[in-house]
Write a protein that holds these residues in place. Structure first.
Motif, PDB file in Angstrom:
ATOM      1  N   ARG A 160       0.855  -1.199   0.000  1.00  0.00           N
ATOM      2  CA  ARG A 160       0.000   0.000   0.000  1.00  0.00           C
ATOM      3  C   ARG A 160       0.877   1.231   0.000  1.00  0.00           C
ATOM      4  O   ARG A 160       1.868   1.298   0.724  1.00  0.00           O
ATOM      5  CB  ARG A 160      -0.852   0.042   1.267  1.00  0.00           C
ATOM      6  N   LEU A 161       0.495   2.195  -0.808  1.00  0.00           N
ATOM      7  CA  LEU A 161       1.202   3.476  -0.848  1.00  0.00           C
ATOM      8  C   LEU A 161       0.172   4.559  -0.574  1.00  0.00           C
ATOM      9  O   LEU A 161      -0.959   4.464  -1.049  1.00  0.00           O
ATOM     10  CB  LEU A 161       1.832   3.715  -2.225  1.00  0.00           C
ATOM     11  N   ASP A 162       0.576   5.587   0.184  1.00  0.00           N
ATOM     12  CA  ASP A 162      -0.393   6.668   0.388  1.00  0.00           C
ATOM     13  C   ASP A 162       0.222   8.028   0.104  1.00  0.00           C
ATOM     14  O   ASP A 162       1.455   8.175   0.061  1.00  0.00           O
ATOM     15  CB  ASP A 162      -1.022   6.598   1.785  1.00  0.00           C
ATOM     16  N   ALA A 163      -0.650   8.996  -0.124  1.00  0.00           N
ATOM     17  CA  ALA A 163      -0.187  10.348  -0.493  1.00  0.00           C
ATOM     18  C   ALA A 163      -1.311  11.353  -0.244  1.00  0.00           C
ATOM     19  O   ALA A 163      -2.444  10.980   0.078  1.00  0.00           O
ATOM     20  CB  ALA A 163       0.205  10.370  -1.969  1.00  0.00           C
ATOM     21  N   GLN A 164      -0.930  12.631  -0.431  1.00  0.00           N
ATOM     22  CA  GLN A 164      -1.929  13.703  -0.348  1.00  0.00           C
ATOM     23  C   GLN A 164      -2.645  13.887  -1.678  1.00  0.00           C
ATOM     24  O   GLN A 164      -3.778  14.342  -1.727  1.00  0.00           O
ATOM     25  CB  GLN A 164      -1.228  15.041   0.005  1.00  0.00           C
ATOM     26  N   LEU A 165      -1.907  13.544  -2.760  1.00  0.00           N
ATOM     27  CA  LEU A 165      -2.444  13.785  -4.103  1.00  0.00           C
ATOM     28  C   LEU A 165      -2.121  12.615  -5.026  1.00  0.00           C
ATOM     29  O   LEU A 165      -0.983  12.117  -5.029  1.00  0.00           O
ATOM     30  CB  LEU A 165      -1.814  15.075  -4.681  1.00  0.00           C
ATOM     31  N   LEU A 166      -3.120  12.201  -5.808  1.00  0.00           N
ATOM     32  CA  LEU A 166      -2.922  11.162  -6.827  1.00  0.00           C
ATOM     33  C   LEU A 166      -2.988  11.827  -8.199  1.00  0.00           C
ATOM     34  O   LEU A 166      -4.002  12.447  -8.544  1.00  0.00           O
ATOM     35  CB  LEU A 166      -4.036  10.109  -6.706  1.00  0.00           C
ATOM     36  N   VAL A 167      -1.898  11.703  -8.971  1.00  0.00           N
ATOM     37  CA  VAL A 167      -1.862  12.278 -10.324  1.00  0.00           C
ATOM     38  C   VAL A 167      -2.032  11.141 -11.326  1.00  0.00           C
ATOM     39  O   VAL A 167      -1.229  10.208 -11.352  1.00  0.00           O
ATOM     40  CB  VAL A 167      -0.526  13.020 -10.577  1.00  0.00           C
ATOM     41  N   ALA A 168      -3.083  11.227 -12.134  1.00  0.00           N
ATOM     42  CA  ALA A 168      -3.315  10.204 -13.161  1.00  0.00           C
ATOM     43  C   ALA A 168      -2.610  10.626 -14.436  1.00  0.00           C
ATOM     44  O   ALA A 168      -3.059  11.537 -15.123  1.00  0.00           O
ATOM     45  CB  ALA A 168      -4.807  10.039 -13.415  1.00  0.00           C
ATOM     46  N   ALA A 169      -1.487   9.956 -14.736  1.00  0.00           N
ATOM     47  CA  ALA A 169      -0.801  10.171 -16.018  1.00  0.00           C
ATOM     48  C   ALA A 169      -0.751   8.821 -16.710  1.00  0.00           C
ATOM     49  O   ALA A 169       0.264   8.436 -17.291  1.00  0.00           O
ATOM     50  CB  ALA A 169       0.597  10.739 -15.783  1.00  0.00           C
ATOM     51  N   ASP A 170      -1.863   8.101 -16.613  1.00  0.00           N
ATOM     52  CA  ASP A 170      -1.890   6.715 -17.097  1.00  0.00           C
ATOM     53  C   ASP A 170      -2.484   6.597 -18.497  1.00  0.00           C
ATOM     54  O   ASP A 170      -3.026   5.554 -18.861  1.00  0.00           O
ATOM     55  CB  ASP A 170      -2.593   5.795 -16.084  1.00  0.00           C
ATOM     56  N   GLY A 171      -2.381   7.659 -19.269  1.00  0.00           N
ATOM     57  CA  GLY A 171      -2.658   7.577 -20.703  1.00  0.00           C
ATOM     58  C   GLY A 171      -4.123   7.673 -21.087  1.00  0.00           C
ATOM     59  O   GLY A 171      -5.006   7.866 -20.245  1.00  0.00           O
ATOM     60  N   ALA A 172      -4.354   7.523 -22.394  1.00  0.00           N
ATOM     61  CA  ALA A 172      -5.678   7.782 -22.967  1.00  0.00           C
ATOM     62  C   ALA A 172      -6.768   6.890 -22.362  1.00  0.00           C
ATOM     63  O   ALA A 172      -7.910   7.316 -22.229  1.00  0.00           O
ATOM     64  CB  ALA A 172      -5.612   7.577 -24.479  1.00  0.00           C
TER      65      ALA A 172
END
Ligand code: FAD
Length: 402
Positions: A160-172
């Motif tokens: 498990r990984l956690d963060a304040q922000l999730l950036v979706a750069a996972d393509g089209a």
């Protein structure tokens, strides 16, 4: 490249393509305090000095400056980039033609053709040296959980990984966009882009060429000469049925069809490498952000490659997002807060929408085969070609240097 120790980050970026990796790089370089987890499902195809990557992008001067700011440009030049000095665009159905030349706007080139593998290789090499980025690859994601306080990414291996922000750069086809039910406006172009590397009889003379045909444009993008070989990367967009037929041809037949389609502008096409057909779909997310989740690059917008703007828009997203996150950090605001992410959306959406609308307009204009439209189109192109002031302004805008 997995760092198993750190599991908590400020920002998690999913997707280490050209956009996600450049976002990790720029964010980490401009804020050394910020911790970033970059997650990628697949190991990228490494740069091969013996063979061109069939996937290339025409990079504008504005994007080049961003890559330079990230300290990558020289490393990319050392591997391989191909500057182009002029552009020649013409209508297959008439006499309309527009030519652009870097010298008329006092530039040394109009842009660079860059192999995707060169860009990603250089980005990942830089990221490896940044202590505030962990690259998790290859890693598969099982689930995403968001609440008021943060975001959690559950991995298939149980991590498990956690963060304040999730950036979706996972393509089209962004799984994150679908998971969080971002609404989109989208339609199928009914086109496939055939991409490959070709060898031609004559030199391209560092000119990028594009011939508009009713069933789709053909781009011949000049690659740096390897020995005595004259090579181009092609993007041949065709209606699906035609594309299937072209893909089924053997290499000799394909070279002949391509020679004809290019009006022998580089003589005969003498060789072709493996071909790939990519279905084209226009897609734009209505919103780019919800609380703690933001879309970037092709995850937010994907457009027809006819003017080679897709990743250039993605790089512009990266620059603005980094700017807004750094602004929030200096003010002590949570980077996952929707007000921060909405500022990014407000700054990027008009540009992305305008570019998408222009590409759609071009595509429809050149697909129309009614005689009055064809005549007007050809007249318009020829008239514009005589108007150097307008032409220069147009090309500077396309290069991002206006
Ligand atoms: C034929 C063609 C020609 C083009 N030519 C140009 C051009 O000349 N100029 C230009 O500017 N643009 C061009 N483009 C557009 C450009 O290729 C895209 O805009 C660009 O690749 C988008 O980059 P990205 O990083 O957003 O997405 P992608 O390149 O799709 O990268 C997404 C990454 O996310 C990873 N990923 C996906 N899902 C997950 C997951 N669940 N977990 C972990 N990782 C995941 C993928 O493996 C991939 O590495 C062209 C496009 C096409 C199709």
């Amino acid at each position: 490249m997995v760092n198993p120790t750190r599991r908590s980050y400020d920002v998690i970026i999913v997707g280490a393509g050209m956009v996600g990796a450049s976002a990790a790089c720029l964010l980490a370089q401009t804020n050394r305090e910020l911790t970033i987890g970059l997650i990628e499902a697949r190991l990228s195809t490494p740069f091969n000095p013996q063979q061109f990557d069939p996937r290339v992008a025409a990079i504008t001067e504005k994007s080049r400056l961003l890559l330079e700011r990230c300290g990558l440009w020289q490393a990319m030049v050392d591997k391989r980039v191909s500057p182009y000095l002029a552009m020649d665009v013409w209508d297959a159905e008439g006499t309309g033609r527009i030519e652009f030349d870097c010298h008329t706007i006092h530039q040394s080139n109009l842009g660079h053709i860059v192999e995707n593998a060169v860009l990603v290789d250089c980005l990942l090499a830089e990221i490896e040296m940044l202590p505030n980025v962990d690259f998790h690859c290859p890693v598969n994601i099982a689930n995403y959980l968001v609440d008021e306080d943060g975001v959690m990414v559950e991995l298939v291996d149980g991590g498990r990984l956690d963060a304040q922000l999730l950036v979706a750069a996972d393509g089209a086809n962004s799984a994150i966009r679908q998971h969080f039910k971002f609404a989109t406006k989208e339609w199928d172009y009914g086109h496939q882009a055939i991409v490959t590397t070709i060898t031609t009889e004559r030199s391209h003379q560092q000119i990028a060429r594009q011939r508009f045909m009713p069933k789709g444009p053909l781009a011949l993008l000049p690659l740096s000469d390897q020995g005595n070989l004259h090579q181009c990367s092609i993007v041949w967009s065709q209606e699906t049925e035609e594309a299937d037929e072209l893909m089924a041809l053997d290499d000799r037949q394909f070279c002949q069809r391509l020679s004809e389609a290019s009006e022998y502008c580089l003589g005969q096409v003498v060789d072709v490498e493996q071909r790939y057909a990519i279905p084209l779909r226009q897609r734009h997310a209505i919103d780019y952000a919800i609380h703690r989740v933001v879309l970037l690059g092709d995850a937010a917008h994907s457009i027809h490659p006819l003017a080679g703007q897709g990743v250039n828009l993605g790089f512009a997203d990266v620059e603005v997002l980094a700017d807004e996150l750094n602004r929030a950090l200096t003010r002590g605001i949570d980077v996952g807060d929707l007000s921060v992410l909405r500022r990014y959306q407000r700054r990027r959406k008009p540009d992305n929408l305008a570019t998408m609308a222009a590409m759609e307009g071009f595509k429809r204009l050149f697909a129309a085969d009614q005689l009055p439209i064809r005549l007007l189109r050809n007249l318009g192109m020829s008239t514009l070609n005589q108007q150097s002031a307008i032409k220069n302004a147009m090309i500077k805008r396309a290069m991002g240097i206006d």
